[in-house]
Motif scaffolding. Structure first.
Motif, PDB file in Angstrom:
ATOM      1  N   GLY A 105      62.631 -18.412  66.150  1.00 56.01           N
ATOM      2  CA  GLY A 105      63.135 -17.052  65.996  1.00 56.01           C
ATOM      3  C   GLY A 105      64.538 -16.869  66.543  1.00 56.01           C
ATOM      4  O   GLY A 105      65.070 -15.762  66.521  1.00 56.01           O
ATOM      5  N   ASP A 106      65.164 -17.957  67.036  1.00 56.18           N
ATOM      6  CA  ASP A 106      66.529 -17.853  67.542  1.00 56.18           C
ATOM      7  C   ASP A 106      67.529 -18.113  66.430  1.00 56.18           C
ATOM      8  O   ASP A 106      67.166 -18.492  65.322  1.00 56.18           O
ATOM      9  CB  ASP A 106      66.745 -18.860  68.672  1.00 56.18           C
ATOM     10  CG  ASP A 106      65.949 -18.466  69.896  1.00 56.18           C
ATOM     11  OD1 ASP A 106      65.798 -17.251  70.111  1.00 56.18           O
ATOM     12  OD2 ASP A 106      65.468 -19.354  70.609  1.00 56.18           O
ATOM     13  N   ALA A 107      68.812 -17.902  66.759  1.00 55.19           N
ATOM     14  CA  ALA A 107      69.847 -18.037  65.748  1.00 55.19           C
ATOM     15  C   ALA A 107      70.359 -19.470  65.705  1.00 55.19           C
ATOM     16  O   ALA A 107      71.052 -19.911  66.614  1.00 55.19           O
ATOM     17  CB  ALA A 107      70.987 -17.071  66.044  1.00 55.19           C
ATOM     18  N   PHE A 108      69.999 -20.206  64.667  1.00 59.71           N
ATOM     19  CA  PHE A 108      70.565 -21.519  64.407  1.00 59.71           C
ATOM     20  C   PHE A 108      71.325 -21.423  63.098  1.00 59.71           C
ATOM     21  O   PHE A 108      70.846 -20.809  62.153  1.00 59.71           O
ATOM     22  CB  PHE A 108      69.476 -22.581  64.252  1.00 59.71           C
ATOM     23  CG  PHE A 108      68.829 -22.970  65.545  1.00 59.71           C
ATOM     24  CD1 PHE A 108      69.267 -24.076  66.246  1.00 59.71           C
ATOM     25  CD2 PHE A 108      67.779 -22.220  66.043  1.00 59.71           C
ATOM     26  CE1 PHE A 108      68.660 -24.436  67.428  1.00 59.71           C
ATOM     27  CE2 PHE A 108      67.176 -22.579  67.224  1.00 59.71           C
ATOM     28  CZ  PHE A 108      67.620 -23.694  67.924  1.00 59.71           C
ATOM     29  N   ARG A 109      72.490 -22.029  63.058  1.00 58.51           N
ATOM     30  CA  ARG A 109      73.302 -21.883  61.862  1.00 58.51           C
ATOM     31  C   ARG A 109      73.934 -23.220  61.530  1.00 58.51           C
ATOM     32  O   ARG A 109      74.580 -23.821  62.389  1.00 58.51           O
ATOM     33  CB  ARG A 109      74.390 -20.844  62.143  1.00 58.51           C
ATOM     34  CG  ARG A 109      75.342 -20.600  61.042  1.00 58.51           C
ATOM     35  CD  ARG A 109      75.867 -19.175  61.149  1.00 58.51           C
ATOM     36  NE  ARG A 109      76.651 -18.936  62.352  1.00 58.51           N
ATOM     37  CZ  ARG A 109      77.958 -19.114  62.420  1.00 58.51           C
ATOM     38  NH1 ARG A 109      78.605 -19.534  61.358  1.00 58.51           N
ATOM     39  NH2 ARG A 109      78.618 -18.856  63.519  1.00 58.51           N
ATOM     40  N   PRO A 110      73.726 -23.728  60.314  1.00 58.27           N
ATOM     41  CA  PRO A 110      74.374 -24.991  59.976  1.00 58.27           C
ATOM     42  C   PRO A 110      75.867 -24.775  59.777  1.00 58.27           C
ATOM     43  O   PRO A 110      76.286 -23.796  59.162  1.00 58.27           O
ATOM     44  CB  PRO A 110      73.698 -25.388  58.669  1.00 58.27           C
ATOM     45  CG  PRO A 110      73.260 -24.108  58.075  1.00 58.27           C
ATOM     46  CD  PRO A 110      72.941 -23.188  59.210  1.00 58.27           C
ATOM     47  N   SER A 111      76.670 -25.653  60.331  1.00 49.72           N
ATOM     48  CA  SER A 111      78.111 -25.567  60.106  1.00 49.72           C
ATOM     49  C   SER A 111      78.500 -26.670  59.143  1.00 49.72           C
ATOM     50  O   SER A 111      78.537 -27.845  59.491  1.00 49.72           O
ATOM     51  CB  SER A 111      78.861 -25.729  61.416  1.00 49.72           C
ATOM     52  OG  SER A 111      80.218 -25.921  61.118  1.00 49.72           O
TER      53      SER A 111
END
Lengths: 151, 403
Positions: free
Chosen positions: B35-41
């Motif tokens: 539920g946390d914010a993970f973002r592919p770069s």
């Protein structure tokens, strides 16, 4: 995920709703086509591939020159069948958008005319139009089928 | 193509693309799980992946390749850049993400470079690497598009109203609630009568299967074996009816049922469901019957059986797998049927499951109930399909594919 900060109204905005409905239909029915193509692929004679290996064909060449021509029949049949079925699809579109935002297809229109506007006659008229479309498709389909005999 | 077929170039390009894929996968999986914010770069994944690809190309052991991937991502993620960006995530979750990404990249790339070596490549080696990359991508992509909707559905059904309002995109599981997790299922069966809907659906589906088989077995046999005038036209009209959309039939059915008082009755539904399923069953069965050897039946006829006895004693036992798959398929159609139930049933005590779920789809009823309803409707079909999958895949395509 950091793509955008705004909220996206997937099923309410004009071009997007139509795209999303299309994507949904693709998602929902790709396994069916998958199964048919798989079944056809498994019935391809393996001798041909062995012969191609002997002749030094690369993997992509084997796919392009051996598998694809063999699959052409079932692919075209699937193309036509899915076209007809999706043309006639009602419940997915009705449940996703209710026919709003530029997604009112003929089938949704039947429902809207007959039950939302309570004009059963108009609804029946649209249904007749759908039926005529279907008839012309199926004439095409059967003409094509007798050549292919794939399905 | 020849200038592109160099070992290092191929390794770098495939490494970059694969790291990209893995970064997106891990970011989505981690944000779903925690539920946390993970973002592919994607920008940062490209150079890192290219470097990793080149390194893995030199490494011959799989373990070493995985260690290289893990090492690279642990260091870069800890330093705050790298293929996955995070905001306010604990160090444990970060470590898990780095570990997963590293293992995925190292393991996958090592497998893909089985035939790639530094220097010029032959066409075979080059295409082999590309096909291995596409295979891996296909596995991940198809798993994701099938699994994600189900995951979202199940997880949303296990939430309560406050959690959904607080963050509707948080799909992590709060295990401290204990049985409270199943609150919406409990309410569904007590307050919304889902037990009744389920019994209705089950009854209708089973009866539809029986009625359909009763009509379609003799019909399919006739089309497949008997010679009579108009046989070809009949055979084709089955397919034609198969293609007629239900919505075209729905209006006349609605009017007719309203006049005869069949609307709102399960009997009326049972009259009309077979209309939609018999063409499908006929079509599938006749394909299978055609494939059975006619000689056995002729032998039976010679020995003094009549046609009905031949069907009962010879054809049906031989066609048992097809019957099983057709029954399953018809059961699925009847269970999933929505349009006719939606138009013909208004009385909540006679709703089928699909109709019941549609009645939950309003702004007053919280979303987790809708999702719980969807789970209740999906699970029996999933269980049936997984248990009898062998029959299904064979039967669906039976008779339709000629080698």
């Amino acid at each position: 995920m950091g793509v955008t900060e705004d909220t996206i109204n997937f099923f309410g905005d004009r071009p997007l709703a139509l795209i999303m409905v299309t994507v949904f239909e693709i998602w929902r029915y790709f396994p069916l086509s998958f199964l048919f193509i798989l079944a056809r692929m498994q019935s391809i004679d393996t001798d041909m591939y062995e012969a191609a290996d002997m002749d030094g064909a690369s993997p992509f060449q084997k796919f392009w020159y051996l598998s694809l021509p063999q699959l052409l029949g079932i692919l075209s049949v699937l193309f036509l069948l899915r076209f007809i079925w999706t043309f006639n699809k009602f419940d997915d579109i009705f449940l996703l958008t209710g026919g709003n935002a530029g997604t009112r297809t003929l089938t949704v229109n039947v429902y809207e005319q007959a039950f939302a506007v309570s004009n059963i006659g108009a609804g029946a008229a649209v249904a007749v139009v759908i039926f005529l479309c279907l008839l012309s498709f199926s004439v095409f389909f059967f003409k094509f089928m007798s050549q292919e005999e794939g399905l | 193509m020849t200038p592109f077929r160099r070992g290092y170039l191929t390794a770098a390009v495939i490494g970059a693309l694969w790291t990209w894929v893995i970064a997106i996968t891990v970011a989505i999986a981690m944000s779903f799980a925690t539920g946390d914010a993970f973002r592919p770069s994607l920008l940062q994944a490209l150079p890192l992946g290219a470097a990793l690809g080149a390194v893995v190309l030199r490494v011959s052991q799989r373990g070493l390749a995985m260690a290289a991937g893990v090492g690279l991502f642990v260091v870069t993620l800890w330093a705050g850049f790298g293929p996955i960006l995070t905001e306010g995530v604990g160090s444990v979750a970060l470590g898990v993400a780095a570990l997963l990404a590293g293992l995925g990249c190292g393991w996958g790339l090592h497998g893909m470079f089985a035939q790639v070596r530094p220097g010029p490549l032959t066409r075979h080696e080059f295409e082999d690497a590309i096909i291995r990359f596409l295979t891996g991508f296909g596995y991940i992509f198809f798993t994701a598009i099938v699994a994600i909707p189900f995951y979202v559905m199940v997880m949303t059904s296990l939430k309560n109203q406050q959690q959904l309002v607080a963050n509707p995109l948080d799909f992590s599981l709060d295990l401290t609630q204990g049985w409270g997790l199943f609150q919406s299922y409990y309410e569904l069966f007590t307050a919304f009568n889902f037990g009744t809907y389920m019994v209705n659906s089950l009854f209708i589906s089973v009866m539809t299967v029986f009625i359909t088989l009763l009509f379609s077995v003799p019909g399919a046999y006739a089309v497949a074996r008997l010679r009579f005038r108009g046989q070809a036209a009949f055979s084709r009209s089955i397919l034609l009816i198969y293609m007629v959309p239900v919505i075209v039939l729905a209006l006349p059915i609605y009017i007719g049922f309203s006049m005869t008082g069949l609307r709102n009755t399960l009997f009326g539904i049972l009259l009309i469901y077979p209309v939609t399923t018999i063409p499908v069953a006929l079509y599938m069965l006749q394909g299978y019957f055609r494939g059975l050897p006619a000689e056995v039946e002729e032998a039976g006829l010679m020995d003094g059986l009549n046609r009905l006895q031949v069907i009962w004693k010879i054809t049906l036992p031989l066609a048992l797998p097809a019957l099983a798959s057709v029954s399953l398929y018809v059961f699925m159609i009847a269970w999933n049927e929505f349009l006719l139930a939606f138009m013909l049933l208004d009385d909540p005590s006679r709703f089928t499951l699909t109709r019941g779920i549609a009645s939950l789809n309003s702004s007053e009823i919280p979303r987790q109930h809708l999702m719980a309803g969807a789970v209740v409707a999906t699970v029996p079909i999933m269980a049936l399909f997984l248990g009898l999958e062998r029959f299904m895949t064979k039967g669906l395509t039976a008779g339709s594919v000629k080698g």
